[in-house]
Structures are given as C-alpha cells and as structure tokens.
Write an enzyme that holds these catalytic residues in place. Structure first.
Site, mmCIF file in Angstrom:
data_model
loop_
_atom_site.group_PDB
_atom_site.id
_atom_site.type_symbol
_atom_site.label_atom_id
_atom_site.label_comp_id
_atom_site.label_asym_id
_atom_site.label_seq_id
_atom_site.Cartn_x
_atom_site.Cartn_y
_atom_site.Cartn_z
ATOM 1 N N ALA A 1 -1.071 -4.253 15.514
ATOM 2 C CA ALA A 1 -1.504 -3.229 16.474
ATOM 3 C C ALA A 1 -2.311 -2.163 15.758
ATOM 4 C CB ALA A 1 -0.294 -2.589 17.150
ATOM 5 N N HIS B 1 -11.162 11.485 13.472
ATOM 6 C CA HIS B 1 -10.231 11.205 12.381
ATOM 7 C C HIS B 1 -10.647 11.967 11.128
ATOM 8 C CE1 HIS B 1 -8.849 7.759 14.804
ATOM 9 N NE2 HIS B 1 -7.757 7.809 14.065
ATOM 10 N N LYS C 1 -11.389 8.210 6.459
ATOM 11 C CA LYS C 1 -11.283 6.940 7.209
ATOM 12 C C LYS C 1 -12.533 6.086 6.964
ATOM 13 C CE LYS C 1 -10.090 4.997 11.701
ATOM 14 N NZ LYS C 1 -9.187 4.018 11.077
ATOM 15 N N GLY D 1 0.852 -1.199 0.000
ATOM 16 C CA GLY D 1 0.000 0.000 0.000
ATOM 17 C C GLY D 1 0.880 1.238 0.000
ATOM 18 N N GLY E 1 -0.653 -2.893 10.337
ATOM 19 C CA GLY E 1 -1.298 -1.716 10.926
ATOM 20 C C GLY E 1 -2.751 -1.596 10.510
ATOM 21 N N MET F 1 -0.466 6.201 4.661
ATOM 22 C CA MET F 1 0.556 5.624 5.536
ATOM 23 C C MET F 1 1.744 5.112 4.724
ATOM 24 S SD MET F 1 0.239 6.018 8.683
ATOM 25 C CE MET F 1 1.588 4.919 9.090
HETATM 26 P P1 NAD Z 1 -5.090 4.722 2.287
HETATM 27 O O1 NAD Z 1 -6.415 4.437 1.641
HETATM 28 O O2 NAD Z 1 -4.471 6.072 2.077
HETATM 29 O O3 NAD Z 1 -3.998 3.633 1.808
HETATM 30 C C1 NAD Z 1 -4.267 2.279 1.552
HETATM 31 C C2 NAD Z 1 -3.495 1.916 0.292
HETATM 32 O O4 NAD Z 1 -3.584 0.504 0.059
HETATM 33 C C3 NAD Z 1 -4.049 2.603 -0.980
HETATM 34 O O5 NAD Z 1 -2.998 3.338 -1.606
HETATM 35 C C4 NAD Z 1 -4.477 1.426 -1.857
HETATM 36 O O6 NAD Z 1 -4.215 1.679 -3.234
HETATM 37 C C5 NAD Z 1 -3.572 0.310 -1.335
HETATM 38 N N1 NAD Z 1 -4.001 -1.031 -1.704
HETATM 39 C C6 NAD Z 1 -5.265 -1.536 -1.774
HETATM 40 N N2 NAD Z 1 -5.230 -2.815 -2.212
HETATM 41 C C7 NAD Z 1 -3.936 -3.132 -2.409
HETATM 42 C C8 NAD Z 1 -3.261 -4.302 -2.857
HETATM 43 N N3 NAD Z 1 -3.931 -5.418 -3.199
HETATM 44 N N4 NAD Z 1 -1.913 -4.278 -2.910
HETATM 45 C C9 NAD Z 1 -1.219 -3.172 -2.590
HETATM 46 N N5 NAD Z 1 -1.794 -2.026 -2.169
HETATM 47 C C10 NAD Z 1 -3.145 -2.011 -2.092
HETATM 48 O O7 NAD Z 1 -5.291 4.404 3.835
HETATM 49 P P2 NAD Z 1 -4.335 4.803 5.087
HETATM 50 O O8 NAD Z 1 -4.839 6.058 5.698
HETATM 51 O O9 NAD Z 1 -2.907 4.709 4.656
HETATM 52 O O10 NAD Z 1 -4.695 3.619 6.098
HETATM 53 C C11 NAD Z 1 -4.516 2.252 5.761
HETATM 54 C C12 NAD Z 1 -4.897 1.384 6.952
HETATM 55 O O11 NAD Z 1 -3.997 1.633 8.041
HETATM 56 C C13 NAD Z 1 -6.303 1.642 7.528
HETATM 57 O O12 NAD Z 1 -6.846 0.412 7.954
HETATM 58 C C14 NAD Z 1 -6.030 2.558 8.706
HETATM 59 O O13 NAD Z 1 -7.037 2.512 9.691
HETATM 60 C C15 NAD Z 1 -4.750 1.963 9.208
HETATM 61 N N6 NAD Z 1 -3.925 2.833 10.058
HETATM 62 C C16 NAD Z 1 -3.300 2.241 11.109
HETATM 63 C C17 NAD Z 1 -2.439 2.966 11.926
HETATM 64 C C18 NAD Z 1 -1.676 2.262 13.006
HETATM 65 O O14 NAD Z 1 -0.881 2.906 13.715
HETATM 66 N N7 NAD Z 1 -1.851 0.938 13.165
HETATM 67 C C19 NAD Z 1 -2.228 4.331 11.654
HETATM 68 C C20 NAD Z 1 -2.865 4.917 10.554
HETATM 69 C C21 NAD Z 1 -3.710 4.150 9.744
#
Ligand code: NAD
Length: 268
Positions: free
Chosen positions: A122, A156, A160, A8, A98, A13
């Site tokens: 986490a 958020h 989200k 991703g 994540g 992220m």
């Molecule tokens: P986002 O939508 O900006 O990014 C997700 C990315 O995944 C997109 O670019 C999408 O194109 C890509 N993707 C989808 N399918 C894919 C595949 N098959 N192969 C490769 N890439 C693929 O979302 P985000 O804000 O970056 O958040 C992503 C996740 O992380 C969410 O579940 C969010 O809640 C979580 N998150 C967790 C934390 C933590 O500390 N654990 C912090 C922030 C966000």
C-alpha cells in the site's frame, strides 16, 4: 506474538517503525536491516531510533536473520523491495511493503509473487488516508459526470524522490475506476507553457516539495458555483508506521495473496 524485521531500519520510516513495533503488545522486533556495508552494522536498533538499548543489532543482509522472522516490513526502494520479496518467497515468509515509486515493470514483477507470498502492498498505511480513499470513490461516482473538475494536490518534504506521491496516484486510480476513466488516458501530470485549456474529463496532479512536510493530499472537485475539497494531513510518520505494524499482524494469518490497507482495516 508476530516477529517483525524492518528493512531500511536507519531510514526515516525505519526508525519510526522500531518505535511502532515496540509500542505494539502483540509484535516483537526480530531484526533490522541496513544497507550492505553500512557503518551502522552491529548498532543497537533502540539506540539507532533514539529509545535506548533494545538488545537487537542491525545486520546488512536479510539472509542472516530470515529464519527468525514472521513478517518483513520494507520501506526502501523498488529494487531493494523486489529482491527482498524473492527472499520471502524462497523462505516462506510474509511481507508488508510501503515502498513507492515502482515502475509498471516493477509492479508486474511484484504482482508475480501474489500466489506464493502473503503480502500487504500500500502506498499509504495510514487508516485516515484509507478512509479518505473510500470518500473519494463516493465523491467521484456522484460528481465525476456532473461537470466537476478533479485535481489532486500533494505536498511532501524536500527529500522525497518520487512524484507524484504513491498516495496521490492511488487517489487518482480510485476515482478513475469509479468513473470508468483509465488514469493512463485521463491523468495530466504536467502543465507548462501554452498547454491550452483544461479538458472536461482530465484528472490533474500538482506536486509540492518543501521543508519537512510529512505528507498532505487535497482532492478538489470544482464546478461553476462551488468547490468541494477533501484533505488529509499527516503530522507524524507514526501514523504510517502504526498502520504497517497492524498490517504485519494481520498478514501473519493470511494465505498467499496481494492485499492492501483497505483489506487490513476491513473497508473492502
Ligand atoms: P529514507 O531514504 O529515509 O529511508 C530508506 C532507507 O533504506 C535508507 O536508510 C537506506 O539506507 C535504506 N536502504 C537502501 N538500500 C537498502 C538495502 N539494500 N538494504 C537495507 N536498507 C537499504 O526514505 P523514507 O522516507 O523512509 O521512505 C522510504 C520509502 O517508503 C519511500 O518509497 C517512501 O515513499 C515510502 N513511504 C511509504 C509510506 C506508506 O505509508 N506506504 C509512508 C512514508 C514513506
């Protein structure tokens, strides 16, 4: 040196993670995966994340680079994460997850890999949030049975997709465990219409989605005459990304098991 690949990598992220890996002296960027068929295949990961050329190109399948990777960092969606977990199990690789918003069935599937894959899972990788979880556990133990109402409020950004946040749920679980009140029974996730007065033991959740808020959580302990609020505010995604890279280095030397950030930062 821990060789890290980011799934991703074009996401919010993902792009921050490229920066965090670059800033870590003990980690190196081994690859980045974008969605299958994405027009970003072949793009330089440095250019994608606004840092100038790094000489590592985006691919659209983990299979293409898995042999050159020690640890995968995955912040995507539950289904994508689970399919990457299967590939890690097959190839003897480690993973930091994540992704949030997993259903009970998806969580059970993830847990099924704990004997085969060293993984850190986490909902929030920030050191500050994980310390906050400890503070909440202490507060819930001290106040939970003393007539304090407990409410979790999270905010958020407008993009989200899951609610309440994985962090809010984790906060609820930590407090529920400390008070021996199962969250499935005592969590209240919706109040609308004539829903009646609050019950004593419920743990309430409220969600705000607006603008570009990176992530804010407040837990309120309120009773007659006083209110305690414990708040964490993330002002940049870098805090999550740095935590994830730290987790990747940490899990690179661990046996199979499901770990969380409390393990990584030594709070367990
Ligand atoms: P986002 O939508 O900006 O990014 C997700 C990315 O995944 C997109 O670019 C999408 O194109 C890509 N993707 C989808 N399918 C894919 C595949 N098959 N192969 C490769 N890439 C693929 O979302 P985000 O804000 O970056 O958040 C992503 C996740 O992380 C969410 O579940 C969010 O809640 C979580 N998150 C967790 C934390 C933590 O500390 N654990 C912090 C922030 C966000």
């Amino acid at each position: 040196m821990t060789r890290i690949a980011i799934v991703g990598v074009a996401g919010r992220m993902g792009r921050t993670l490229v920066n965090a890996v670059q800033q870590d002296a003990e980690a190196t960027l081994a690859g980045g995966i974008v969605e299958p068929g994405s027009s970003l295949v072949g793009a330089d990961l440095g250019e994608l994340s606004g840092q100038g050329k790094l000489g590592v190109a985006a691919v659209d399948s983990l299979a293409q680079i898995v042999d050159d990777v020690d640890v995968l960092i995955d912040f995507t969606t539950p289904q994508v994460t689970l399919s990457n977990l299967a590939i890690c199990a097959e190839h003897g690789k480690r993973i930091v997850i994540g992704t949030t918003g997993l259903s009970d069935d998806e969580l059970a599937e993830l847990d099924g890999y704990r004997d085969r894959v060293p993984m850190v899972f986490a909902p929030n990788m920030s050191v500050g949030v994980n310390l906050t979880l400890k503070l909440l556990e202490t507060a819930a133990r001290a106040l939970g049975d003393e007539g304090y109402d407990i409410e979790v409020i999270e905010s958020h950004h407008r993009h989200k997709v899951d609610a309440p946040s994985g962090t809010a749920l984790k906060m609820g679980e930590v407090m529920a465990d400390a008070m021996a009140r199962p969250l499935k029974e005592y969590g209240v996730f919706e109040r609308v219409g004539q829903c009646g007065p609050r019950t004593d033991k419920e743990i309430g959740f409220a969600t705000v989605r607006a603008g570009d808020i990176v992530g804010e959580h407040t837990v309120m302990f309120a009773t007659e005459g006083e209110r305690i609020e414990i708040t964490h505010k993330a002002s940049s995604r870098m805090t999550f990304a740095k935590g994830a890279v730290r987790a990747a280095r940490w899990v690179s030397e661990r046996p199979a098991g499901r770990y969380d950030m409390q393990d990584v930062i030594g709070l367990n």
